[in-house]
Design a protein around this motif. Structure first.
Motif, PDB file in Angstrom:
ATOM      1  N   MET A   1       0.849  -1.181   0.000  1.00 25.76           N
ATOM      2  CA  MET A   1       0.000   0.000   0.000  1.00 25.76           C
ATOM      3  C   MET A   1       0.892   1.242   0.000  1.00 25.76           C
ATOM      4  O   MET A   1       1.869   1.297   0.728  1.00 25.76           O
ATOM      5  N   PRO A   2       0.547   2.249  -0.815  1.00 21.81           N
ATOM      6  CA  PRO A   2       1.367   3.472  -0.861  1.00 21.81           C
ATOM      7  C   PRO A   2       1.326   4.223   0.462  1.00 21.81           C
ATOM      8  O   PRO A   2       0.360   4.128   1.212  1.00 21.81           O
ATOM      9  N   GLU A   3       2.406   4.962   0.706  1.00 18.75           N
ATOM     10  CA  GLU A   3       2.462   5.758   1.934  1.00 18.75           C
ATOM     11  C   GLU A   3       1.410   6.853   1.914  1.00 18.75           C
ATOM     12  O   GLU A   3       1.086   7.397   0.870  1.00 18.75           O
ATOM     13  N   VAL A   4       0.913   7.159   3.088  1.00 18.85           N
ATOM     14  CA  VAL A   4      -0.087   8.208   3.246  1.00 18.85           C
ATOM     15  C   VAL A   4       0.633   9.515   3.526  1.00 18.85           C
ATOM     16  O   VAL A   4       1.549   9.566   4.349  1.00 18.85           O
ATOM     17  N   ASN A   5       0.226  10.578   2.850  1.00 17.31           N
ATOM     18  CA  ASN A   5       0.759  11.908   3.114  1.00 17.31           C
ATOM     19  C   ASN A   5       0.231  12.344   4.481  1.00 17.31           C
ATOM     20  O   ASN A   5      -0.988  12.443   4.687  1.00 17.31           O
ATOM     21  N   THR A   6       1.148  12.583   5.419  1.00 20.07           N
ATOM     22  CA  THR A   6       0.720  12.871   6.798  1.00 20.07           C
ATOM     23  C   THR A   6      -0.078  14.165   6.917  1.00 20.07           C
ATOM     24  O   THR A   6      -1.016  14.239   7.717  1.00 20.07           O
ATOM     25  N   GLY A   7       0.261  15.160   6.129  1.00 19.76           N
ATOM     26  CA  GLY A   7      -0.503  16.412   6.168  1.00 19.76           C
ATOM     27  C   GLY A   7      -1.935  16.210   5.708  1.00 19.76           C
ATOM     28  O   GLY A   7      -2.884  16.691   6.341  1.00 19.76           O
ATOM     29  N   GLU A   8      -2.098  15.473   4.615  1.00 17.63           N
ATOM     30  CA  GLU A   8      -3.438  15.173   4.113  1.00 17.63           C
ATOM     31  C   GLU A   8      -4.201  14.289   5.104  1.00 17.63           C
ATOM     32  O   GLU A   8      -5.403  14.445   5.290  1.00 17.63           O
ATOM     33  N   TRP A   9      -3.470  13.355   5.724  1.00 17.12           N
ATOM     34  CA  TRP A   9      -4.095  12.461   6.689  1.00 17.12           C
ATOM     35  C   TRP A   9      -4.622  13.241   7.891  1.00 17.12           C
ATOM     36  O   TRP A   9      -5.760  13.043   8.316  1.00 17.12           O
ATOM     37  N   LEU A  10      -3.784  14.134   8.434  1.00 19.89           N
ATOM     38  CA  LEU A  10      -4.224  14.937   9.579  1.00 19.89           C
ATOM     39  C   LEU A  10      -5.394  15.843   9.209  1.00 19.89           C
ATOM     40  O   LEU A  10      -6.323  16.030  10.004  1.00 19.89           O
ATOM     41  N   THR A  11      -5.381  16.383   7.997  1.00 22.97           N
ATOM     42  CA  THR A  11      -6.488  17.210   7.529  1.00 22.97           C
ATOM     43  C   THR A  11      -7.768  16.388   7.452  1.00 22.97           C
ATOM     44  O   THR A  11      -8.846  16.852   7.848  1.00 22.97           O
ATOM     45  N   ALA A  12      -7.653  15.150   6.963  1.00 20.31           N
ATOM     46  CA  ALA A  12      -8.824  14.271   6.871  1.00 20.31           C
ATOM     47  C   ALA A  12      -9.348  13.910   8.255  1.00 20.31           C
ATOM     48  O   ALA A  12     -10.571  13.877   8.465  1.00 20.31           O
ATOM     49  N   VAL A  13      -8.440  13.637   9.192  1.00 23.42           N
ATOM     50  CA  VAL A  13      -8.862  13.342  10.570  1.00 23.42           C
ATOM     51  C   VAL A  13      -9.607  14.544  11.139  1.00 23.42           C
ATOM     52  O   VAL A  13     -10.684  14.407  11.721  1.00 23.42           O
ATOM     53  N   ASP A  14      -9.068  15.727  10.948  1.00 21.59           N
ATOM     54  CA  ASP A  14      -9.673  16.952  11.467  1.00 21.59           C
ATOM     55  C   ASP A  14     -11.044  17.212  10.837  1.00 21.59           C
ATOM     56  O   ASP A  14     -11.969  17.646  11.517  1.00 21.59           O
ATOM     57  N   ALA A  15     -11.179  16.918   9.552  1.00 25.93           N
ATOM     58  CA  ALA A  15     -12.413  17.220   8.830  1.00 25.93           C
ATOM     59  C   ALA A  15     -13.515  16.181   9.044  1.00 25.93           C
ATOM     60  O   ALA A  15     -14.683  16.462   8.754  1.00 25.93           O
ATOM     61  N   HIS A  16     -13.163  15.022   9.543  1.00 26.01           N
ATOM     62  CA  HIS A  16     -14.160  13.960   9.692  1.00 26.01           C
ATOM     63  C   HIS A  16     -15.207  14.366  10.731  1.00 26.01           C
ATOM     64  O   HIS A  16     -14.864  14.834  11.822  1.00 26.01           O
ATOM     65  N   PRO A  17     -16.480  14.174  10.412  1.00 24.71           N
ATOM     66  CA  PRO A  17     -17.538  14.624  11.337  1.00 24.71           C
ATOM     67  C   PRO A  17     -17.601  13.855  12.656  1.00 24.71           C
ATOM     68  O   PRO A  17     -18.210  14.337  13.616  1.00 24.71           O
ATOM     69  N   GLU A  18     -16.969  12.684  12.723  1.00 24.05           N
ATOM     70  CA  GLU A  18     -17.040  11.892  13.958  1.00 24.05           C
ATOM     71  C   GLU A  18     -15.782  12.004  14.818  1.00 24.05           C
ATOM     72  O   GLU A  18     -15.680  11.319  15.840  1.00 24.05           O
ATOM     73  N   THR A  19     -14.821  12.853  14.425  1.00 21.78           N
ATOM     74  CA  THR A  19     -13.628  13.024  15.252  1.00 21.78           C
ATOM     75  C   THR A  19     -13.758  14.283  16.091  1.00 21.78           C
ATOM     76  O   THR A  19     -14.501  15.199  15.759  1.00 21.78           O
ATOM     77  N   CYS A  20     -12.998  14.304  17.187  1.00 20.94           N
ATOM     78  CA  CYS A  20     -13.007  15.461  18.088  1.00 20.94           C
ATOM     79  C   CYS A  20     -11.571  15.985  18.231  1.00 20.94           C
ATOM     80  O   CYS A  20     -10.633  15.422  17.669  1.00 20.94           O
ATOM     81  N   ASP A  21     -11.411  17.037  18.997  1.00 21.27           N
ATOM     82  CA  ASP A  21     -10.093  17.653  19.181  1.00 21.27           C
ATOM     83  C   ASP A  21      -9.073  16.669  19.750  1.00 21.27           C
ATOM     84  O   ASP A  21      -7.915  16.665  19.340  1.00 21.27           O
ATOM     85  N   GLU A  22      -9.508  15.838  20.693  1.00 19.28           N
ATOM     86  CA  GLU A  22      -8.587  14.863  21.279  1.00 19.28           C
ATOM     87  C   GLU A  22      -8.101  13.856  20.239  1.00 19.28           C
ATOM     88  O   GLU A  22      -6.935  13.462  20.242  1.00 19.28           O
ATOM     89  N   ASP A  23      -8.996  13.452  19.325  1.00 13.21           N
ATOM     90  CA  ASP A  23      -8.594  12.536  18.248  1.00 13.21           C
ATOM     91  C   ASP A  23      -7.494  13.162  17.400  1.00 13.21           C
ATOM     92  O   ASP A  23      -6.520  12.501  17.033  1.00 13.21           O
ATOM     93  N   LEU A  24      -7.640  14.445  17.093  1.00 13.03           N
ATOM     94  CA  LEU A  24      -6.635  15.137  16.287  1.00 13.03           C
ATOM     95  C   LEU A  24      -5.320  15.271  17.050  1.00 13.03           C
ATOM     96  O   LEU A  24      -4.246  15.087  16.470  1.00 13.03           O
ATOM     97  N   LEU A  25      -5.384  15.566  18.336  1.00  7.98           N
ATOM     98  CA  LEU A  25      -4.153  15.645  19.141  1.00  7.98           C
ATOM     99  C   LEU A  25      -3.420  14.306  19.158  1.00  7.98           C
ATOM    100  O   LEU A  25      -2.199  14.253  18.999  1.00  7.98           O
ATOM    101  N   VAL A  26      -4.171  13.234  19.336  1.00  6.27           N
ATOM    102  CA  VAL A  26      -3.570  11.903  19.343  1.00  6.27           C
ATOM    103  C   VAL A  26      -3.011  11.570  17.965  1.00  6.27           C
ATOM    104  O   VAL A  26      -1.906  11.042  17.848  1.00  6.27           O
TER     105      VAL A  26
END
Length: 75
Positions: A1-26
């Motif tokens: 599987m190709p590597e995930v771009n960490t910046g895009e990944w963090l942006t996706a985590v932040d934008a997901h409607p079911e994640t919260c601030d603590e999820d993004l910090l982790v």
């Protein structure tokens, strides 16, 4: 599987409607290979990791006793 771009990944985590601030910090700590998240209770960290796995952002690829190797995924 190709590597995930960490910046895009963090942006996706932040934008997901079911994640919260603590999820993004982790998520940010995991990207930096830091299992300790300043100011966040370890139980909250565990819950956030479980949530990120459930949402498809993380996958357990190796288990060695109590240690788990996780890979970033884009759901």
């Amino acid at each position: 599987m190709p590597e995930v771009n960490t910046g895009e990944w963090l942006t996706a985590v932040d934008a997901h409607p079911e994640t919260c601030d603590e999820d993004l910090l982790v998520a940010a700590a995991l990207v930096n290979d830091d299992p300790h998240v300043e100011g966040v209770d370890p139980a909250v960290v565990t819950t956030a990791v479980e949530e990120l796995i459930e949402l498809g952002f993380l996958e357990v690829v190796l288990v060695d006793g109590d240690e788990h190797l996780l890979e970033l995924r884009m759901p």
